[in-house]
Motif scaffolding. Structure first.
Motif, PDB file in Angstrom:
ATOM      1  N   GLU A   4     -12.136  -9.899 -52.402  1.00 26.54           N
ATOM      2  CA  GLU A   4     -12.548  -8.640 -53.024  1.00 26.54           C
ATOM      3  C   GLU A   4     -11.427  -7.603 -52.975  1.00 26.54           C
ATOM      4  O   GLU A   4     -11.190  -6.899 -53.945  1.00 26.54           O
ATOM      5  N   ALA A  65     -14.296  -0.925 -63.376  1.00 20.20           N
ATOM      6  CA  ALA A  65     -14.615  -2.338 -63.149  1.00 20.20           C
ATOM      7  C   ALA A  65     -14.271  -2.776 -61.730  1.00 20.20           C
ATOM      8  O   ALA A  65     -14.907  -3.679 -61.186  1.00 20.20           O
ATOM      9  N   ASP A  68     -17.270  -2.477 -58.649  1.00 19.31           N
ATOM     10  CA  ASP A  68     -18.456  -3.304 -58.501  1.00 19.31           C
ATOM     11  C   ASP A  68     -18.049  -4.698 -58.033  1.00 19.31           C
ATOM     12  O   ASP A  68     -17.607  -5.522 -58.826  1.00 19.31           O
ATOM     13  N   THR A  69     -18.220  -4.961 -56.745  1.00 20.14           N
ATOM     14  CA  THR A  69     -17.793  -6.253 -56.214  1.00 20.14           C
ATOM     15  C   THR A  69     -18.740  -7.383 -56.593  1.00 20.14           C
ATOM     16  O   THR A  69     -18.338  -8.533 -56.617  1.00 20.14           O
ATOM     17  N   ALA A  70     -19.991  -7.070 -56.926  1.00 16.66           N
ATOM     18  CA  ALA A  70     -20.950  -8.117 -57.272  1.00 16.66           C
ATOM     19  C   ALA A  70     -20.555  -8.837 -58.558  1.00 16.66           C
ATOM     20  O   ALA A  70     -20.774 -10.036 -58.684  1.00 16.66           O
ATOM     21  N   ARG A  71     -19.982  -8.131 -59.505  1.00 18.11           N
ATOM     22  CA  ARG A  71     -19.602  -8.732 -60.789  1.00 18.11           C
ATOM     23  C   ARG A  71     -18.082  -8.809 -60.967  1.00 18.11           C
ATOM     24  O   ARG A  71     -17.601  -8.958 -62.083  1.00 18.11           O
ATOM     25  N   MET A  72     -17.356  -8.689 -59.898  1.00 17.97           N
ATOM     26  CA  MET A  72     -15.910  -8.602 -60.002  1.00 17.97           C
ATOM     27  C   MET A  72     -15.278  -9.857 -60.599  1.00 17.97           C
ATOM     28  O   MET A  72     -14.370  -9.759 -61.418  1.00 17.97           O
ATOM     29  N   GLN A  74     -16.483 -11.965 -62.799  1.00 16.72           N
ATOM     30  CA  GLN A  74     -16.695 -11.925 -64.247  1.00 16.72           C
ATOM     31  C   GLN A  74     -15.742 -10.948 -64.909  1.00 16.72           C
ATOM     32  O   GLN A  74     -15.129 -11.248 -65.927  1.00 16.72           O
ATOM     33  N   ARG A  75     -15.655  -9.771 -64.355  1.00 17.93           N
ATOM     34  CA  ARG A  75     -14.809  -8.731 -64.943  1.00 17.93           C
ATOM     35  C   ARG A  75     -13.340  -9.090 -64.862  1.00 17.93           C
ATOM     36  O   ARG A  75     -12.570  -8.806 -65.781  1.00 17.93           O
ATOM     37  N   SER A 131     -14.680 -17.037 -57.039  1.00 21.81           N
ATOM     38  CA  SER A 131     -15.662 -17.990 -57.571  1.00 21.81           C
ATOM     39  C   SER A 131     -15.737 -19.302 -56.796  1.00 21.81           C
ATOM     40  O   SER A 131     -16.518 -20.175 -57.153  1.00 21.81           O
ATOM     41  N   ARG A 136     -18.438 -17.969 -51.908  1.00 19.58           N
ATOM     42  CA  ARG A 136     -19.850 -17.639 -52.136  1.00 19.58           C
ATOM     43  C   ARG A 136     -20.658 -17.889 -50.868  1.00 19.58           C
ATOM     44  O   ARG A 136     -21.539 -17.100 -50.520  1.00 19.58           O
TER      45      ARG A 136
END
Length: 142
Positions: A4, A65, A68-72, A74-75, A131, A136
Motif C-alpha cells: 500500500e 486515487a 483509497d487503499t481498498a481499491r488501489m 484496480q486504480r 493483488s 490478500r
C-alpha cells in the motif's frame, strides 16, 4: 515498505509530476511552445493551456486515487494503462509530426514519455504486488 505504501508513493509521485508539468504549461505556454515547435500560432498557445489544465486535473484525480487503499490495485492498473497510452500517443505524435518539433521539443516530449513509462511500470508492479494471494491473506489477518 508495504504494498500500500509503495502504491501510494508511486501515485503521489505521478500526481506531483503531472502537476509540475501542468503548471509549467499554464504559466509559460508561449515560452514552451516557442521552445518546442518550429512554427508558432495561437492554437499552440491555447493547446498548451488546455493540456496544462488537463494535467493539473489529472494530478488531482491521481492524488485522490491514492487515498483509497481498498481499491488501489484496480486504480493502479487503470492508471498504468492510461500512462502506457500516453507513452504510445507521444511516440505516434513524434513520428507523425516530427517536422513540427524542434530538437529541444522532440527531447522534451520523449523525455516526458520515458518518465511516464516509468510510472506505468511502477503502477503495474504495485498493483501486481497488491493483488497477490499472499498480500490478500495478510490483509485479511490484519
Amino acid at each position: 515498505m508495504t504494498a500500500e505504501q509503495f502504491g501510494k508513493r508511486v501515485l503521489t509521485a505521478n500526481a506531483l509530476f503531472c502537476a509540475a508539468c501542468g503548471f509549467a504549461l499554464i504559466m509559460l505556454p508561449g515560452v514552451l511552445t516557442e521552445l518546442m515547435f518550429v512554427t508558432s500560432g495561437s492554437w499552440l498557445f491555447t493547446g498548451a493551456l488546455g493540456l496544462g489544465a488537463g494535467l493539473v486535473t489529472t494530478a488531482a484525480v491521481v492524488l485522490w486515487a491514492s487515498r483509497d487503499t481498498a481499491r488501489m490495485a484496480q486504480r493502479l492498473n487503470i492508471l498504468a494503462a492510461l500512462d502506457a497510452a500516453w507513452v504510445l500517443a507521444s511516440a505516434i505524435v513524434l513520428l507523425e509530426f516530427a517536422a513540427a518539433f524542434t530538437a529541444t521539443g522532440w527531447y522534451i516530449v520523449a523525455g516526458i514519455a520515458l518518465i511516464v513509462a516509468d510510472f506505468a511500470v511502477a503502477e503495474f508492479l504495485a498493483a501486481r504486488k497488491l493483488s497477490t494471494p499472499a498480500h490478500r491473506h495478510q490483509r485479511a489477518e490484519a
